[in-house]
Design a protein around this motif. Sequence first.
Motif, short mmCIF file in Angstrom:
data_model
loop_
_atom_site.label_atom_id
_atom_site.label_comp_id
_atom_site.label_asym_id
_atom_site.label_seq_id
_atom_site.Cartn_x
_atom_site.Cartn_y
_atom_site.Cartn_z
N PHE A 199 -3.39 114.05 66.60
CA PHE A 199 -3.02 112.78 65.99
C PHE A 199 -3.53 111.64 66.86
O PHE A 199 -3.53 111.74 68.09
CB PHE A 199 -1.49 112.66 65.88
CG PHE A 199 -0.86 113.72 65.02
CD1 PHE A 199 -0.80 113.58 63.64
CD2 PHE A 199 -0.34 114.87 65.60
CE1 PHE A 199 -0.21 114.58 62.86
CE2 PHE A 199 0.24 115.86 64.83
CZ PHE A 199 0.30 115.71 63.46
N VAL A 200 -3.93 110.55 66.23
CA VAL A 200 -4.33 109.34 66.94
C VAL A 200 -3.71 108.14 66.26
O VAL A 200 -3.43 108.14 65.06
CB VAL A 200 -5.86 109.16 67.03
CG1 VAL A 200 -6.50 110.29 67.83
CG2 VAL A 200 -6.49 109.03 65.66
N THR A 201 -3.50 107.10 67.05
CA THR A 201 -3.02 105.82 66.54
C THR A 201 -3.41 104.75 67.54
O THR A 201 -4.18 105.01 68.46
CB THR A 201 -1.49 105.85 66.27
OG1 THR A 201 -1.14 104.68 65.52
CG2 THR A 201 -0.69 105.91 67.55
N GLY A 202 -2.88 103.56 67.37
CA GLY A 202 -3.22 102.47 68.28
C GLY A 202 -2.09 101.48 68.42
O GLY A 202 -1.05 101.60 67.78
N LYS A 203 -2.30 100.50 69.28
CA LYS A 203 -1.30 99.44 69.47
C LYS A 203 -1.14 98.68 68.16
O LYS A 203 -2.11 98.15 67.62
CB LYS A 203 -1.75 98.48 70.58
CG LYS A 203 -1.82 99.14 71.93
CD LYS A 203 -0.93 98.44 72.91
CE LYS A 203 -1.13 99.04 74.29
NZ LYS A 203 0.04 99.62 74.84
N ASN A 204 0.09 98.66 67.66
CA ASN A 204 0.45 97.96 66.44
C ASN A 204 -0.30 98.45 65.20
O ASN A 204 -0.43 97.72 64.22
CB ASN A 204 0.25 96.44 66.59
CG ASN A 204 1.10 95.89 67.70
OD1 ASN A 204 2.29 96.17 67.80
ND2 ASN A 204 0.49 95.10 68.57
N TRP A 205 -0.80 99.67 65.23
CA TRP A 205 -1.43 100.22 64.03
C TRP A 205 -0.32 100.62 63.05
O TRP A 205 0.72 101.15 63.45
CB TRP A 205 -2.26 101.44 64.37
CG TRP A 205 -3.59 101.12 65.01
CD1 TRP A 205 -3.95 99.96 65.63
CD2 TRP A 205 -4.72 101.98 65.08
NE1 TRP A 205 -5.23 100.06 66.10
CE2 TRP A 205 -5.73 101.28 65.78
CE3 TRP A 205 -4.97 103.27 64.64
CZ2 TRP A 205 -6.98 101.83 66.03
CZ3 TRP A 205 -6.22 103.82 64.89
CH2 TRP A 205 -7.22 103.10 65.57
N PRO A 206 -0.54 100.40 61.76
CA PRO A 206 0.49 100.73 60.78
C PRO A 206 0.52 102.21 60.41
O PRO A 206 1.41 102.62 59.66
CB PRO A 206 0.08 99.89 59.56
CG PRO A 206 -1.41 99.78 59.67
CD PRO A 206 -1.69 99.73 61.15
N GLN A 207 -0.43 102.98 60.93
CA GLN A 207 -0.52 104.38 60.53
C GLN A 207 -0.79 105.28 61.74
O GLN A 207 -1.31 104.85 62.76
CB GLN A 207 -1.66 104.57 59.54
CG GLN A 207 -1.47 103.84 58.23
CD GLN A 207 -2.74 103.84 57.43
OE1 GLN A 207 -3.82 103.58 57.93
NE2 GLN A 207 -2.62 104.12 56.13
N LEU A 208 -0.44 106.54 61.54
CA LEU A 208 -0.79 107.61 62.44
C LEU A 208 -1.79 108.47 61.69
O LEU A 208 -1.59 108.79 60.52
CB LEU A 208 0.47 108.43 62.78
CG LEU A 208 0.30 109.67 63.63
CD1 LEU A 208 -0.04 109.28 65.06
CD2 LEU A 208 1.59 110.49 63.61
N PHE A 209 -2.89 108.86 62.35
CA PHE A 209 -3.94 109.62 61.68
C PHE A 209 -3.97 111.03 62.26
O PHE A 209 -3.93 111.21 63.47
CB PHE A 209 -5.30 108.97 61.91
CG PHE A 209 -5.42 107.60 61.29
CD1 PHE A 209 -5.89 107.45 59.99
CD2 PHE A 209 -5.06 106.47 62.01
CE1 PHE A 209 -6.00 106.18 59.43
CE2 PHE A 209 -5.18 105.21 61.45
CZ PHE A 209 -5.64 105.06 60.16
#
Length: 182
Positions: free
Chosen positions: A169-179
């Motif tokens: 799983f990856v995401t980011g700072k303040n990203w609305p989703q988890l991929f």
Amino acid sequence: VAIESGEVDRILPINRLYFGEGITIVGNRLYQLTWQNGVGFVYDADTFAPIQTFRYPGEGWGLTFDGHTLILSDGTETLRFLHPEDFRVVRSVQVSDGERPVVRLNELEYINGEIWANVWYEDRIARISPATGLVVDWVDLSAIYPASQRPSDNVLNGIAFDAVNNRLFVTGKNWPQLFELA
């Protein structure tokens, strides 16, 4: 957080004196770094009850565990390998892509014998040999949440590997989703 629903299952706010950064789990312990305080915390992974604090030099950006040592990034090209009981530096490696040092190593994850590290303000993850520090490959994630669709400070900054189910799983700072990456 329940992965399927996004519901928060348990939360432990950190003291306002600290900016929490890298986290990893070792057995039934959760280890957490702070960005600029040089202080880390160890919690019971099930209850979040505090167990101990520890100190390390420099900044804390990312943290992972390779089965034997904690691996810490501090925003430079250096990765430090720490003994999980007394936090002494066992060894370190300088990360490079060929002859070029790779700096701003941030979030870390240990995956199938490699250290995966996102590079702060880049939409890619370095796959690093823990033995040599050499980048063995890059994972380009620029297409999953294009920079043109987000504010400049909402950067890639989260890597999690579910070893039991072989899911990344990856995401980011303040990203609305988890991929979830296939």
